[in-house]
Design an enzyme around this catalytic site. Structure first.
Site, short mmCIF file in Angstrom:
data_model
loop_
_atom_site.label_atom_id
_atom_site.label_comp_id
_atom_site.label_asym_id
_atom_site.label_seq_id
_atom_site.Cartn_x
_atom_site.Cartn_y
_atom_site.Cartn_z
N GLY A 89 0.81 -1.21 0.00
CA GLY A 89 0.00 0.00 0.00
C GLY A 89 0.84 1.26 0.00
N GLY A 91 2.59 3.80 1.48
CA GLY A 91 3.12 4.11 2.79
C GLY A 91 3.56 5.55 2.96
N ARG A 92 3.87 6.23 1.85
CA ARG A 92 4.25 7.63 1.94
C ARG A 92 3.72 8.42 0.75
NH1 ARG A 92 9.45 8.92 -0.54
NH2 ARG A 92 10.15 7.17 -1.79
N LYS A 112 3.68 12.74 -2.68
CA LYS A 112 4.59 11.68 -2.25
C LYS A 112 5.55 12.27 -1.23
CE LYS A 112 7.57 8.10 -4.29
NZ LYS A 112 8.17 7.65 -5.56
N ASP A 124 7.84 6.72 8.36
CA ASP A 124 7.36 8.04 8.77
C ASP A 124 6.53 8.72 7.69
OD1 ASP A 124 9.27 8.78 6.89
OD2 ASP A 124 10.64 9.71 8.33
N ARG A 175 3.04 14.07 -7.90
CA ARG A 175 3.17 13.20 -9.06
C ARG A 175 1.84 13.11 -9.81
NH1 ARG A 175 5.84 7.44 -8.04
NH2 ARG A 175 3.88 6.97 -6.98
N ARG A 182 -1.52 -0.73 -10.08
CA ARG A 182 -0.33 -1.54 -10.34
C ARG A 182 -0.71 -3.01 -10.47
NH1 ARG A 182 3.51 1.77 -7.02
NH2 ARG A 182 2.32 3.62 -6.47
N ASP A 251 4.75 -4.17 -7.52
CA ASP A 251 4.06 -2.96 -7.02
C ASP A 251 4.60 -1.70 -7.68
OD1 ASP A 251 6.22 -3.99 -5.14
OD2 ASP A 251 6.12 -1.91 -4.50
N ASN A 252 5.64 -1.82 -8.51
CA ASN A 252 6.16 -0.70 -9.28
C ASN A 252 5.90 -0.88 -10.78
OD1 ASN A 252 7.14 0.56 -6.99
ND2 ASN A 252 9.17 -0.32 -7.18
#
Length: 493
Positions: A89, A91-92, A112, A124, A175, A182, A251-252
């Site tokens: 998922g 995350g940032r 992002k 974080d 972005r 994905r 995932d990319n």
């Protein structure tokens, strides 16, 4: 929260089932400052660029949520270096929403580095300034090179530190993507046995990216084949400019066919098919010449998720999926060879063309010739053999390239274009300027250490016109000196 620079959001992904995503508001920062707004992109999206210049620090840092935005993190799984992770998922990354540009195309706008989401795990949710600048530079360079890619709308300094191996200034990149769906998004639903969710997602992807497939007899098989085609084309284009993604996890891998996630990516200097830059790719899984095979592997993982939709008979579903995957290799080879032939000025079909291309690459490898400069100087050689000198200088053993040039000139002699037109056509596909790894690092160091963004600005300006000579910026076309060479690139997390 009203916004002085309204963004006309229309958020189709937020309307999908709740388990596809999770609400995630950005975490405000103390002293955001707008480094750069991509005005041409803003205007193409139908946004008010002047208003965004004024309000951009607040909006693109996440301090102000624009009216109509529905901030969320997207759920997905993924194979990371071959190992399946059931829940990753965003995350940032936080999807603000979607806009429909002047061209009628729907696109995501995503922050992002704007703070934690429910998928951050122990992270974080922040980004250091360096990866923000890298993604801005490389994604916009890819766009200028004509390669399908996500793009950078804005970059912001947060005014707050992030803590990695050392303390670094924080940043946020905004972005823009055709979507952020994905292969891993499909894997997330498949891993949970959610066949109905898979159908909803597949229908959404068809509506958004492949509307021409709606009338297909087998729309989900057609979807698989369409994604395979776009991935084969995309990876062929990467190889034609010497690009190494560096972290081709599922995932990319965007089902839209765009290049996504510019973490430890890099461009070749000296040609080496086994070249790896990524610090986390210890086994060379994502080396330059391994990328086509990994593309096929990723498409096989997508096919696995779609099996319940391909046919009610599991055996027939597997047969259909295997047939689709089997076609990947030829699709890639055709796109790659067509691109490489254009790079060396060949347009007719002859049986020996593949051998001629491979012969040049082998000579480049043996002599550690610079990938980009070799092809650019070959454009000059196409005009006249009197221009061979600068090309020969790239080869320690000049006899290697001399032998190849004889065979090449014999072959190009059977083409019909005049030499000057051939050279011009070659220059339109062989860039003079790429995002050299050492130039990116110089721009990052100046920004992080001294707050100096002049190198970042200059690099973006040069890379916006990669196929033009730009004599005033000739230094940007040269390979690194030994002391400048970048041997490792790093993930931005």
């Amino acid at each position: 929260m009203a916004n002085a620079a309204p963004i006309p959001f229309d958020n189709s992904y937020a309307r999908l089932p709740a388990h596809f995503h999770a609400a995630a508001n950005p975490t405000p920062v103390s002293e955001p400052w707008l480094i750069k707004l991509n005005r041409p992109l803003a205007e193409a999206l139908g946004l008010n660029a002047d208003a965004l210049e004024r309000e951009g620090a607040a909006i693109f840092s996440g301090n102000v949520i624009p009216e109509g935005a529905e901030p969320l993190g997207m759920a997905y799984s993924g194979h990371q270096f071959g190992q399946f992770v059931p829940l990753l998922g965003d995350g940032r990354a936080i999807l603000l929403g979607e806009v429909i540009g002047k061209d009628g195309v729907r696109r995501d706008i995503q922050l992002k580095g704007a703070g934690k989401t429910p998928y951050s795990r122990r992270g974080d949710g922040r980004a250091a300034l360096g990866p923000v600048l890298r993604e801005y530079i490389v994604s916009e360079a890819m766009f200028a090179l004509g390669i399908p890619t996500t793009r950078a709308l804005a970059a912001v300094v947060t005014g707050e530190p992030v803590y990695r191996e050392r303390v670094l200034p924080g940043g946020v990149i905004t972005r823009v993507a055709a979507s952020h769906i994905r292969v891993g998004t499909f894997q997330f639903l498949a891993a949970r046995g959610d066949t109905e969710g898979l159908k909803v997602l597949a229908d959404h992807v068809i509506d958004r990216h492949y509307p021409e497939l709606k009338g297909s007899e087998r729309p989900y098989l057609a979807l698989l084949e369409a994604v395979i085609e776009r991935q084969a084309f995309l990876i062929a284009r990467w190889l034609c400019v010497g690009f190494i993604h560096g972290v081709m996890n599922t995932d990319n891998c965007a089902v839209s066919g765009e290049t996504i996630d510019f973490g430890p990516c890099a461009f070749l200097d000296a040609y080496d098919p086994a070249k790896v830059f990524s610090s986390i790719d210890q086994g060379g899984r994502y080396a330059y010449a391994s990328q086509p095979a990994i593309g096929r592997w990723n498409m096989a993982r997508l096919a696995e998720t779609l099996l319940p939709l391909l046919d009610p008979d599991p055996s027939e579903a597997v047969n259909l999926a295997n047939d689709a995957i089997a076609g990947y290799g030829l699709r890639f080879q055709n796109h790659w060879l067509a691109g490489m032939k254009e790079k060396i000025g060949l347009y007719a079909e002859e049986d020996g063309d593949l051998d001629l291309v491979q012969g040049l690459l082998s000579a480049m490898h043996r002599n550690e010739a610079d990938f980009t400069l070799t092809f650019r100087r070959l454009c000059d050689a196409a005009e006249s053999s009197a221009n061979d000198g600068p090309l020969r200088e790239l080869f320690g053993n000049a006899a290697d390239i001399d032998t190849w040039l004889l065979a090449w000139r014999e072959r190009t002699g059977r083409e019909t274009l005049p030499d000057t037109q051939t050279a011009a056509a070659m220059r339109s596909v062989n860039p003079a300027f790429i995002p050299r790894n050492h130039r990116i690092e110089q721009a990052i160091r100046a920004a992080e250490d001294d707050g100096d963004f002049s190198l970042f600005e200059a690099l973006n300006d040069v890379l916006a016109k990669p196929y033009e000579e730009q004599p005033a910026f000739a230094a940007y076309a040269t390979p690194p000196a030994p002391s400048e060479e970048v041997l490792r690139t790093f993930c931005g997390t």
